[in-house]
Scaffold this motif. Structure first.
Motif, short mmCIF file in Angstrom:
data_model
loop_
_atom_site.label_atom_id
_atom_site.label_comp_id
_atom_site.label_asym_id
_atom_site.label_seq_id
_atom_site.Cartn_x
_atom_site.Cartn_y
_atom_site.Cartn_z
N MET A 90 -52.65 47.57 15.90
CA MET A 90 -53.74 48.27 15.22
C MET A 90 -53.20 49.44 14.39
O MET A 90 -53.63 49.67 13.26
N TYR A 138 -60.12 51.11 26.26
CA TYR A 138 -60.54 50.25 25.16
C TYR A 138 -60.16 48.79 25.40
O TYR A 138 -60.25 47.96 24.50
N LEU A 160 -57.67 41.10 19.98
CA LEU A 160 -58.22 42.14 19.11
C LEU A 160 -59.39 41.62 18.28
O LEU A 160 -60.37 42.33 18.05
N TYR A 182 -62.09 44.57 17.09
CA TYR A 182 -61.29 45.67 16.54
C TYR A 182 -60.57 45.28 15.25
O TYR A 182 -60.24 46.13 14.43
N LEU A 210 -58.57 46.37 10.11
CA LEU A 210 -59.32 46.94 11.22
C LEU A 210 -60.80 46.95 10.87
O LEU A 210 -61.16 47.23 9.72
N THR A 211 -61.62 46.67 11.85
CA THR A 211 -63.07 46.85 11.66
C THR A 211 -63.36 48.34 11.74
O THR A 211 -62.47 49.14 12.08
N TYR A 265 -52.33 48.15 20.62
CA TYR A 265 -52.51 49.41 19.89
C TYR A 265 -51.48 49.52 18.76
O TYR A 265 -51.82 49.93 17.65
N THR A 270 -65.12 49.77 14.01
CA THR A 270 -64.89 50.11 15.42
C THR A 270 -63.41 50.19 15.71
O THR A 270 -62.95 51.12 16.39
N GLY A 271 -62.65 49.23 15.21
CA GLY A 271 -61.20 49.22 15.42
C GLY A 271 -60.54 50.46 14.84
O GLY A 271 -59.64 51.04 15.45
N ASP A 302 -61.95 53.36 14.41
CA ASP A 302 -62.33 54.49 15.27
C ASP A 302 -61.48 54.52 16.54
O ASP A 302 -60.99 55.58 16.94
N VAL A 303 -61.31 53.36 17.17
CA VAL A 303 -60.51 53.27 18.40
C VAL A 303 -59.07 53.67 18.11
O VAL A 303 -58.46 54.43 18.86
N GLU A 304 -58.52 53.17 17.01
CA GLU A 304 -57.14 53.51 16.65
C GLU A 304 -56.98 55.02 16.46
O GLU A 304 -56.02 55.61 16.93
#
Length: 147
Positions: free
Chosen positions: A42, A32, A74, A79, A96-97, A39, A99-100, A102-104
């Motif tokens: 996030m 990512y 970020l 994100y 967090l967006t 991370y 997408t952010g 989801d990534v987290e």
């Protein structure tokens, strides 16, 4: 075991453990394009432990410019976003967006898998004891020395 032997054994064990766990976490975040520190930011936002850059500085004990660089990346990756607080226009709130978030969640799931392996190997009791010992170590390191 004398002091020098104990210190050497401690340092060796500490670095092997940290290096191994860090490598596993880095493998989880690298797809990512973020660092483990990013991370953590996030995750702290997702868990509502922090709302602002200043909150992160206080929680992590690092400099404001260091956190600002992490947040800048970020933001650029899409994100995290910053919004002005309604009650105080000087405050910039972090979120967090989609997408952010989801990534987290994906990274946390991967890290949780690795952590569960550690828990299975050590057992809940020993892991809790290690966590307490590390907290004591941090407290001892924060205690000023008489130099």
């Amino acid at each position: 075991m004398n002091t020098d032997q104990a210190m050497t054994a401690f340092i060796d064990s500490y670095f092997r453990a940290v290096k191994g766990f860090t490598a596993a976490l880095q493998a989880a975040v690298s797809p990512y394009q973020i660092s483990f520190e990013q991370y953590q930011i996030m995750r702290d936002i997702a868990m509502e432990r922090v709302q602002t850059l200043t909150d992160i500085v206080k929680l992590r004990g690092v400099t404001k410019p260091a956190i600002a660089r992490q947040i800048s990346s970020l933001l650029r990756l899409g994100y995290v976003e910053q919004n002005t607080a309604n009650e105080d226009h000087r405050r910039r709130l972090l979120h967090l967006t989609t997408t952010g978030a989801d990534v987290e969640r994906i990274i946390t799931a991967n890290a949780r898998e690795r952590f569960q392996i550690i828990t299975q190997h050590m057992g809940d009791g020993e892991l809790a004891q290690l966590t307490e010992l590390l907290a004591q170590l941090n407290a001892a390191l924060e205690t000023p020395t008489n130099e």
